[in-house]
Design a protein around this motif. Structure first.
Motif, PDB file in Angstrom:
ATOM      1  N   THR A 189       0.811  -1.230   0.000  1.00  0.00           N
ATOM      2  CA  THR A 189       0.000   0.000   0.000  1.00  0.00           C
ATOM      3  C   THR A 189       0.839   1.273   0.000  1.00  0.00           C
ATOM      4  OG1 THR A 189      -1.312  -1.304   1.506  1.00  0.00           O
ATOM      5  CG2 THR A 189      -2.102   0.901   1.055  1.00  0.00           C
ATOM      6  N   ARG A 190       1.924   1.272   0.788  1.00  0.00           N
ATOM      7  CA  ARG A 190       2.687   2.522   0.931  1.00  0.00           C
ATOM      8  C   ARG A 190       3.508   2.860  -0.305  1.00  0.00           C
ATOM      9  NH1 ARG A 190       5.568   0.623   6.114  1.00  0.00           N
ATOM     10  NH2 ARG A 190       5.089  -1.313   5.036  1.00  0.00           N
ATOM     11  N   LEU A 191       3.571   1.926  -1.265  1.00  0.00           N
ATOM     12  CA  LEU A 191       4.275   2.245  -2.519  1.00  0.00           C
ATOM     13  C   LEU A 191       3.304   2.422  -3.685  1.00  0.00           C
ATOM     14  CD1 LEU A 191       7.584   0.133  -2.492  1.00  0.00           C
ATOM     15  CD2 LEU A 191       7.308   2.565  -2.092  1.00  0.00           C
ATOM     16  N   PRO A 217       3.390  -6.701  -7.428  1.00  0.00           N
ATOM     17  CA  PRO A 217       3.570  -6.808  -5.975  1.00  0.00           C
ATOM     18  C   PRO A 217       4.892  -6.146  -5.575  1.00  0.00           C
ATOM     19  CG  PRO A 217       4.044  -8.906  -7.023  1.00  0.00           C
ATOM     20  CD  PRO A 217       3.596  -7.986  -8.115  1.00  0.00           C
ATOM     21  N   LYS A 218       4.942  -5.666  -4.346  1.00  0.00           N
ATOM     22  CA  LYS A 218       6.129  -4.943  -3.872  1.00  0.00           C
ATOM     23  C   LYS A 218       7.445  -5.704  -4.095  1.00  0.00           C
ATOM     24  CE  LYS A 218       6.085  -4.282   0.621  1.00  0.00           C
ATOM     25  NZ  LYS A 218       5.813  -3.717   1.955  1.00  0.00           N
ATOM     26  N   PRO A 219       7.488  -7.035  -3.883  1.00  0.00           N
ATOM     27  CA  PRO A 219       8.777  -7.719  -4.070  1.00  0.00           C
ATOM     28  C   PRO A 219       9.314  -7.647  -5.507  1.00  0.00           C
ATOM     29  CG  PRO A 219       7.292  -9.064  -2.779  1.00  0.00           C
ATOM     30  CD  PRO A 219       6.475  -7.933  -3.310  1.00  0.00           C
ATOM     31  N   GLY A 259       9.551  -9.900   2.285  1.00  0.00           N
ATOM     32  CA  GLY A 259       9.922  -9.699   0.885  1.00  0.00           C
ATOM     33  C   GLY A 259      10.339  -8.286   0.505  1.00  0.00           C
ATOM     34  N   ASP A 260      10.449  -7.391   1.485  1.00  0.00           N
ATOM     35  CA  ASP A 260      10.760  -6.000   1.131  1.00  0.00           C
ATOM     36  C   ASP A 260      11.976  -5.471   1.884  1.00  0.00           C
ATOM     37  OD1 ASP A 260       9.599  -6.019   3.627  1.00  0.00           O
ATOM     38  OD2 ASP A 260       8.294  -4.310   3.278  1.00  0.00           O
ATOM     39  N   VAL A 261      12.795  -6.395   2.380  1.00  0.00           N
ATOM     40  CA  VAL A 261      13.943  -5.969   3.184  1.00  0.00           C
ATOM     41  C   VAL A 261      15.242  -6.108   2.385  1.00  0.00           C
ATOM     42  CG1 VAL A 261      15.368  -6.685   5.143  1.00  0.00           C
ATOM     43  CG2 VAL A 261      12.909  -6.375   5.444  1.00  0.00           C
ATOM     44  N   ILE A 274      17.435  -2.080   5.606  1.00  0.00           N
ATOM     45  CA  ILE A 274      16.341  -1.152   5.306  1.00  0.00           C
ATOM     46  C   ILE A 274      15.106  -1.935   4.858  1.00  0.00           C
ATOM     47  CG2 ILE A 274      15.588   0.815   3.879  1.00  0.00           C
ATOM     48  CD1 ILE A 274      18.610   1.469   3.548  1.00  0.00           C
ATOM     49  N   ASP A 275      13.960  -1.577   5.429  1.00  0.00           N
ATOM     50  CA  ASP A 275      12.674  -2.074   4.936  1.00  0.00           C
ATOM     51  C   ASP A 275      12.228  -1.074   3.880  1.00  0.00           C
ATOM     52  OD1 ASP A 275       9.846  -2.039   4.607  1.00  0.00           O
ATOM     53  OD2 ASP A 275       9.591  -3.182   6.444  1.00  0.00           O
ATOM     54  N   CYS A 276      12.116  -1.540   2.633  1.00  0.00           N
ATOM     55  CA  CYS A 276      11.871  -0.612   1.509  1.00  0.00           C
ATOM     56  C   CYS A 276      10.405  -0.302   1.274  1.00  0.00           C
ATOM     57  CB  CYS A 276      12.397  -1.234   0.220  1.00  0.00           C
ATOM     58  SG  CYS A 276      14.114  -1.550   0.269  1.00  0.00           S
TER      59      CYS A 276
HETATM   60 MG    MG Z   1       7.775  -3.990   5.283  1.00  0.00          MG
END
Ligand code: MG
Ligand code: GDD
Length: 324
Positions: A13-15, A23-25, A106-108, A214-216
């Motif tokens: 959601t935040r991206l 999907p974010k990954p 999946g976003d780190v 970092i969590d992206c």
């Molecule tokens: Mg995260």
């Protein structure tokens, strides 16, 4: 044998709107999808990788179907019909997983050495080991209470600032034994809100590491991660990038096939292949993704210019995610 699970089912959601279709990954960071960075950090002796997917799982399946870099590794995308949560996603895989497995958010992006975390986990005879990282502002994370022997005695997901018991947070990679399933049942949803707090009565440890983490998942963090990665990977202007009369302030990376003319670029700018930046534009702390075009006299800062997006002449983008 150790297996790996990548949790990749979140909505990102935040991206948004970048994550409206992917999907974010699969979002690229400095030219490489986040999930590819995670797969590459998995030790070579882990042969089976499960990708627990939900939102836009089809895109993840396509990515791994066409992936030429997977090598001998067996990467299986397992779609969830409804979001099962981080605990439900693992429970869903319980019949596939062996005695020991490593789980990745999946976003780190981080410098965690996964093999060392596994060795630590075994040496502590732990049921679960959580990678741990120190931050100043804990609000967006799971916070750990940890004793002198690195044993986690408390886990609180996203506590209010004044209620955080330490500055040590859950860095989003776990080593686990099958015994964790004894702390779940078919209706468990969240590792962070249900399973980790329950595991505090068992053997759960924190593994600290050095380097970067970092969590992206948000725009600001994504851009910070981009800078970290460009510096640590020593990225620069790549062969085949077409650059004319530009003022560059590093770190800046321009991919092969990108064209940048008469612009001021940097610091922290990544220009992907097939994109273009025109005269008089000023870019810092941003990414221009594949096929995007930035016209003349634009000012771009703190932004993601998504794939194939066009910015008309004199456009201004500050702290925005723009898509086609
Ligand atoms: Mg995260
Ligand atoms: N398969 C599946 N199913 N995956 C999911 C689901 C689901 O229903 N929900 C979330 N995920 C995945 C996301 O895709 C992401 O990779 C990971 O689980 C974590 O979700 P985020 O939405 O990114 O969580 P967060 O960043 O707010 O917090 C988490 O990460 C922090 C560190 O990065 C928590 O684990 C915190 O405790 C932690 O500090």
């Amino acid at each position: 044998m150790t297996d790996a699970v990548i949790l990749a089912g979140g909505l990102g959601t935040r991206l948004r709107p970048l994550t409206e279709n992917i999907p974010k990954p699969l979002v690229k960071l400095a030219g490489i999808p986040l999930i590819r960075r995670i797969v590459d950090s998995i030790p070579g002796d882990i042969e089976r990788v499960f990708v627990a997917a939900g939102y836009r799982a089809d895109k993840l399946s396509d990515y791994f179907k066409n992936d030429r870099d997977a090598g001998e590794r067996d990467v299986r995308v397992v779609p969830e019909e409804n979001a099962l949560g981080t605990a439900g996603a693992l429970w869903n895989l319980r019949n596939e997983l062996g005695d020991e497995f490593v789980v990745f958010n999946g976003d780190v992006v981080s410098s965690l050495d996964v093999s060392s975390a596994i060795s630590f986990h075994r040496s502590m005879n732990a049921t679960a080991t959580i990678s741990a990282w120190e931050v100043d502002d804990t609000e967006a994370y799971g916070v750990l209470r940890i004793d002198a022997e690195d044993r986690i005695t408390g886990f609180v997901e996203k506590p209010k600032k004044e209620e955080a018991v330490s500055r040590l947070i859950n860095a989003g990679t776990y080593v686990m034994n099958r015994h964790v399933f004894d702390f779940m049942n078919g209706s468990s949803f969240s590792l962070e809100r249900e399973v980790f707090p329950a595991l505090c009565s068992d053997r759960i440890f924190g593994y600290r590491f050095h380097g970067h983490w970092i969590d992206c998942g948000s725009l600001g963090a994504y851009l910070q991660a981009q800078s970290t990665v460009m510096i640590s990977e020593r990225r620069g202007i790549q062969k085949g990038a077409r650059l004319e009369g530009c003022l560059i302030e590093r770190p800046v990376s321009i991919e092969r096939g990108a064209r940048v003319r008469g612009a001021r670029i940097g610091p922290n700018v990544y220009v992907e292949a097939g994109s273009a930046v025109d005269e008089g534009s000023r870019l810092d702390n941003c990414v221009v993704m594949e096929g995007a075009k930035v016209g003349c006299g634009c000012s771009v800062s703190g932004s993601i210019i998504g794939p194939d997006c066009t910015l008309p002449d004199n456009a201004v983008s500050h702290n925005q995610i723009l898509v086609k």
